[in-house]
Every structure is written in C-alpha cells, then in structure tokens.
Design a protein around this motif. Structure first.
Motif, PDB file in Angstrom:
ATOM      1  N   LYS A 101      38.601  34.387  31.514  1.00 43.95           N
ATOM      2  CA  LYS A 101      38.549  34.505  30.055  1.00 43.95           C
ATOM      3  C   LYS A 101      39.475  33.473  29.406  1.00 43.95           C
ATOM      4  O   LYS A 101      39.106  32.814  28.429  1.00 43.95           O
ATOM      5  CB  LYS A 101      38.960  35.922  29.648  1.00 43.95           C
ATOM      6  CG  LYS A 101      38.697  36.249  28.203  1.00 43.95           C
ATOM      7  CD  LYS A 101      38.875  37.734  27.951  1.00 43.95           C
ATOM      8  CE  LYS A 101      38.737  38.057  26.478  1.00 43.95           C
ATOM      9  NZ  LYS A 101      39.095  39.452  26.185  1.00 43.95           N
ATOM     10  N   TYR A 114      36.697  45.101  37.367  1.00 44.28           N
ATOM     11  CA  TYR A 114      35.980  46.210  36.738  1.00 44.28           C
ATOM     12  C   TYR A 114      36.585  47.523  37.197  1.00 44.28           C
ATOM     13  O   TYR A 114      37.110  47.613  38.311  1.00 44.28           O
ATOM     14  CB  TYR A 114      34.493  46.207  37.117  1.00 44.28           C
ATOM     15  CG  TYR A 114      33.689  45.219  36.317  1.00 44.28           C
ATOM     16  CD1 TYR A 114      33.072  45.606  35.135  1.00 44.28           C
ATOM     17  CD2 TYR A 114      33.573  43.902  36.738  1.00 44.28           C
ATOM     18  CE1 TYR A 114      32.339  44.706  34.384  1.00 44.28           C
ATOM     19  CE2 TYR A 114      32.846  42.982  35.994  1.00 44.28           C
ATOM     20  CZ  TYR A 114      32.235  43.395  34.822  1.00 44.28           C
ATOM     21  OH  TYR A 114      31.527  42.493  34.080  1.00 44.28           O
ATOM     22  N   ASN A 159      34.566  46.537  32.221  1.00 41.69           N
ATOM     23  CA  ASN A 159      35.428  45.397  32.476  1.00 41.69           C
ATOM     24  C   ASN A 159      36.877  45.811  32.199  1.00 41.69           C
ATOM     25  O   ASN A 159      37.162  46.379  31.152  1.00 41.69           O
ATOM     26  CB  ASN A 159      34.990  44.290  31.509  1.00 41.69           C
ATOM     27  CG  ASN A 159      35.757  43.016  31.686  1.00 41.69           C
ATOM     28  OD1 ASN A 159      36.953  43.026  31.945  1.00 41.69           O
ATOM     29  ND2 ASN A 159      35.064  41.904  31.542  1.00 41.69           N
ATOM     30  N   LYS A 160      37.789  45.527  33.120  1.00 48.41           N
ATOM     31  CA  LYS A 160      39.164  45.993  32.940  1.00 48.41           C
ATOM     32  C   LYS A 160      39.821  45.394  31.699  1.00 48.41           C
ATOM     33  O   LYS A 160      40.568  46.074  30.999  1.00 48.41           O
ATOM     34  CB  LYS A 160      40.014  45.687  34.165  1.00 48.41           C
ATOM     35  CG  LYS A 160      41.346  46.404  34.103  1.00 48.41           C
ATOM     36  CD  LYS A 160      42.439  45.711  34.870  1.00 48.41           C
ATOM     37  CE  LYS A 160      42.618  44.297  34.412  1.00 48.41           C
ATOM     38  NZ  LYS A 160      43.206  43.466  35.445  1.00 48.41           N
ATOM     39  N   ASP A 161      39.523  44.121  31.418  1.00 45.87           N
ATOM     40  CA  ASP A 161      40.107  43.512  30.221  1.00 45.87           C
ATOM     41  C   ASP A 161      39.636  44.199  28.954  1.00 45.87           C
ATOM     42  O   ASP A 161      40.398  44.332  28.000  1.00 45.87           O
ATOM     43  CB  ASP A 161      39.754  42.019  30.147  1.00 45.87           C
ATOM     44  CG  ASP A 161      40.619  41.205  31.091  1.00 45.87           C
ATOM     45  OD1 ASP A 161      41.765  41.608  31.314  1.00 45.87           O
ATOM     46  OD2 ASP A 161      40.138  40.189  31.611  1.00 45.87           O
ATOM     47  N   MET A 198      38.607  37.858  36.352  1.00 45.50           N
ATOM     48  CA  MET A 198      37.975  37.849  35.028  1.00 45.50           C
ATOM     49  C   MET A 198      38.982  37.525  33.915  1.00 45.50           C
ATOM     50  O   MET A 198      38.618  36.923  32.914  1.00 45.50           O
ATOM     51  CB  MET A 198      37.340  39.208  34.738  1.00 45.50           C
ATOM     52  CG  MET A 198      36.293  39.618  35.743  1.00 45.50           C
ATOM     53  SD  MET A 198      34.687  38.948  35.377  1.00 45.50           S
ATOM     54  CE  MET A 198      34.174  40.064  34.102  1.00 45.50           C
ATOM     55  N   THR A 199      40.221  37.963  34.098  1.00 46.20           N
ATOM     56  CA  THR A 199      41.238  37.692  33.081  1.00 46.20           C
ATOM     57  C   THR A 199      41.528  36.198  33.018  1.00 46.20           C
ATOM     58  O   THR A 199      41.582  35.600  31.933  1.00 46.20           O
ATOM     59  CB  THR A 199      42.537  38.463  33.401  1.00 46.20           C
ATOM     60  OG1 THR A 199      42.224  39.837  33.586  1.00 46.20           O
ATOM     61  CG2 THR A 199      43.546  38.324  32.280  1.00 46.20           C
TER      62      THR A 199
END
Lengths: 286, 139
Positions: B68, A200, A214-216, B64-65
């Motif tokens: 995903k 984040y 969120n960075k993505d 998180m990447t």
C-alpha cells in the motif's frame, strides 16, 4: 490462479451440537492469512476440513485450483502442516523422522530438515518422548517446511514457544512468503503474532465466519468509541456494530473510524487491537 | 500498549523507523520515511528500493501494508516500479513536493481556525503567536 484455497458453502456438524458453517471464503495466494477465534470456535475443524482429515457434510474445497479430494495426493505434496497435536509416534528419534518423511514426500529435503533442527537447537538423537513442548512445536515446523511446500497450514504454530523463538519462527514464515507463490494459513489465539505480519484476518465465532478482511482495513477503519455511562443514548445505533458496558463507561465497536471521529468530536475514539476486536465481537451486545 | 520501535538500515541507503504506538497508520509511516529521505537527497534518483516482500520481512510488517505504501508513493510520483526489475526513486519533482506540503499546511491552518473559533481566540493573538514563534526560530 489467484487463490491458494477456495472454500464454498462448507458445513460440518457434530453429534454434540457444534456446527461449523456454512463457510465460503478464499485464501489469496502469496500472502499470510491469520485465522482467529476462541477455543472451540471451529478453527481446527476448518483446518482439518481443508486437509480432508475431517469429512465435511456439504460444500466443496479447491486447493491450487484442484478439487481437494480427487487430487489429494498431488495437493498434499505441496502442503506443509503443523497441527495442534503432535502426530509422530513417541519412540521415534528426530533422525528417524527424516527417513520416514523421505519416504512420504517426493520433495523431502534432508539437508533443509537438519538445517532447521540445527537452527532450532534440536537434539537429533533424542526420542520425541523426551522433547519439551516447545521443542515438539519446532520439530513440527521444521518438518512442515522441509519438503518445499507452497502452502503452509498451521494450527497454533506459536503456542508454547518463548518470545525469542516465536519471533524466530515468525521470521521464518515471512521468509517463506518471499516467494510470491507461497501462502500461509495460520491459526492462533496469540493475536499479536498476526497484528504485524498477517495480510488478511479470518475470524470465526461459534462455527460462523464473522469477519474476513484485509488487516490494514481493520486497523484503519475499526476502532473503539468510549463514552461515559450517561452518554450512552448520544451514540446512534447505525454508528456501531456492538457495545460493551463497563463499570464506568461504554465501549462501542465501530468500523468507520474517520467518519465517526468527525461526528462525535467530544468522545474518545481509540485504535483497536485484534484482541480487543475479538473480545468485543464475542462479548459485545447488539 | 507497549512502545516498540523497529529500526532498519539498508546498507547506509534507506532508513525506516516505525512506531507501533503512533496513531499514524504504518503504511503512512513507511511513506513518510521514504518521502523525507527523497526530499533530503538521502535517496537519490534511480536508487533501487528494497522489494516489497524484502522490506516486509525486514521491518516485520505485512506484505499488503508495504504494498500500500509503495502503491501510493508510485501514484504520487515519488517512485517508479519497472516490471521485473524492481522499484526505483523517481526523478525529483519539487513542484509536487511543494504542493504536498501546501496541502498539509492547509490542514493545520484548518485546525487552528477550528480551535480558535471554539475557544473564541482573537485572530490577532494567533498572528502574534506566529510572529513570535517564527522570530524564535530565526534566532
């Protein structure tokens, strides 16, 4: 518990006119959260507020689901800290620090501390006065990690480090969050450090929270639309957040890249780095 | 932007190559790497994948990447996560892979149609081109 830290309506004013807040945000557990902003934007004030080094004017903060003042002593056992200014007396040696920290933290792990010193090539017998800036930073990181914290709060932990050491340090941070209970809050103006490993991004400008995302989502949705000076009016106001005029072109900050790509087929739409995002949001016009 | 490639090998099992300069999002690059290895039988049914956090550290990408990528791979039926045990390659589903490929082809054909309309290129020229390129491939 899903959040390591919960901040509600935090504000803090200084006599010089600077005001932080109001800020409400959560720091989710198990992830790496990057805190970005210009010098003087309020990053350090926010960090020092969370650590109760600065008394806040309003708001409340919970760390590990506990009030951060009432349970300060318990909470601080589980927090590892790197602050921008070294807080150890200059005449201590690195092995003195081991003894002092051993008295402060119940979970202080001398072996782990000396392992880190070894890994970072830090001379145990030297006094802090005689350490270089990079060495001091590495010492602080070793100290922050050596009492087995659950939360690392790091103010500019990579500034002053060479690229090799920085990548080593980032690897240590990623290793730290192998444990799902571990969290890192990490402020920096070297945004490329966060580009890869942060989950984040919290962005503060002039004391205000401007982005907590969120960075993505940032990477996937934000971008720069570029057009010539003559085409400025072809871009509708609702399609961009801010714009910046350059000598030969305009840059528009967009946050809906795939939709904008379809609508403006003839314009260049670029991906954006965190650094460009920061500059556009600070310097851009509405 | 600097061109960077991160290359990583899991004991001879899994390979991941990620380019930071690519316009393909990183989670999709991770997906593509894993899918193509499943399709080429380089990753076999029931083989264990690295944990999300391990892989994130090894390829220096955020948790998180990677999550995903894994979530989507699971939704699409390529991998299975078993509570407390880890993530494994799912039994191969050729139908699914074919469907996926067909979807991708459709997108390319769309692009061809749009481009040819834009520049008024005759359909026959495109079919000809197709035959020529295919012929070259067979040589």
């Amino acid at each position: 518990m899903i959040n390591a830290v919960e901040i509600k309506n935090l504000s803090k004013s200084y006599n010089n006119g600077f005001k932080l807040g109001e800020i409400s945000l959560n720091i989710p557990k198990g992830l790496i959260i990057g805190l970005i902003g210009e010098n003087g934007a309020g990053k350090t004030t926010l960090i020092k507020s969370i650590l109760n080094i600065i008394k806040i004017d309003t708001g409340n903060i919970k760390i590990f689901d506990k009030d951060y003042i009432n349970y300060e002593n318990i909470i601080k056992e589980d927090i590892g800290v790197v602050l921008d200014n070294m807080f150890f007396p200059e005449l201590l040696t690195l092995s003195d620090i081991d003894k002092i920290m051993g008295d402060i933290f119940k979970n202080w792990d001398s072996k782990l501390y000396f392992d880190f010193l070894n890994k970072f090539n830090l001379p145990i017998k030297r006094t802090i006065k005689n350490l270089s800036k990079g060495m001091r930073k590495k010492l602080e990181i070793a100290t922050a990690l050596a009492h087995h914290p659950k939360l690392l709060i790091l103010d500019e932990p990579t500034s002053g480090l060479d690229p090799i050491t920085r990548s080593e340090v980032l690897d240590i941070f990623q290793n730290f969050v192998q444990d799902e209970e571990h969290t890192i809050l990490f402020s920096t103006h070297i945004t490329s450090d966060l580009e890869h490993i942060a989950d984040y991004i919290i962005f503060i400008d002039q004391g205000k929270l401007v982005l907590n995302e969120n960075k993505d989502t940032i990477v996937d949705n934000y971008g720069i639309l570029k057009c010539d000076i003559d085409d400025f009016n072809k871009v509708s106001r609702e399609d961009y957040l801010v714009y910046k005029k350059n000598k030969y072109s305009y840059d528009f900050l967009i946050n809906n890249k795939s939709k904008i790509k379809k609508k403006y087929r003839d314009f260049v739409i670029d991906n954006i780095s965190l650094e460009e995002l920061m500059i556009l949001m600070i310097k851009g016009d509405k | 932007m600097l061109y960077t490639v991160i290359y990583c090998v899991y004991g001879d099992v899994m390979k991941i190559i990620i380019s930071n300069s690519s316009s393909i999002p990183i989670y999709e690059q991770i997906k593509n790497n894993i899918v193509s290895q499943i399709m080429n039988n380089e990753l076999l049914e029931d083989e264990a994948l690295p944990s999300i956090r391990n892989l994130a550290q090894d390829i220096k990408i955020s948790i998180m990447t990677v999550k995903k990528a894994y979530d989507e791979l699971e939704k699409e039926g390529y991998i299975i996560s078993r509570q407390g045990k880890g993530t494994f390659v799912a039994p191969k589903n050729n139908e699914l892979a074919k469907e996926q490929a067909q979807k991708e082809i459709e997108e390319y054909v769309f692009k061809i149609i749009n481009l040819s309309k834009k520049f008024n290129i005759d359909q026959r020229d495109i079919f000809n081109l197709f035959d020529i390129l295919r012929g070259e491939e067979n040589d």
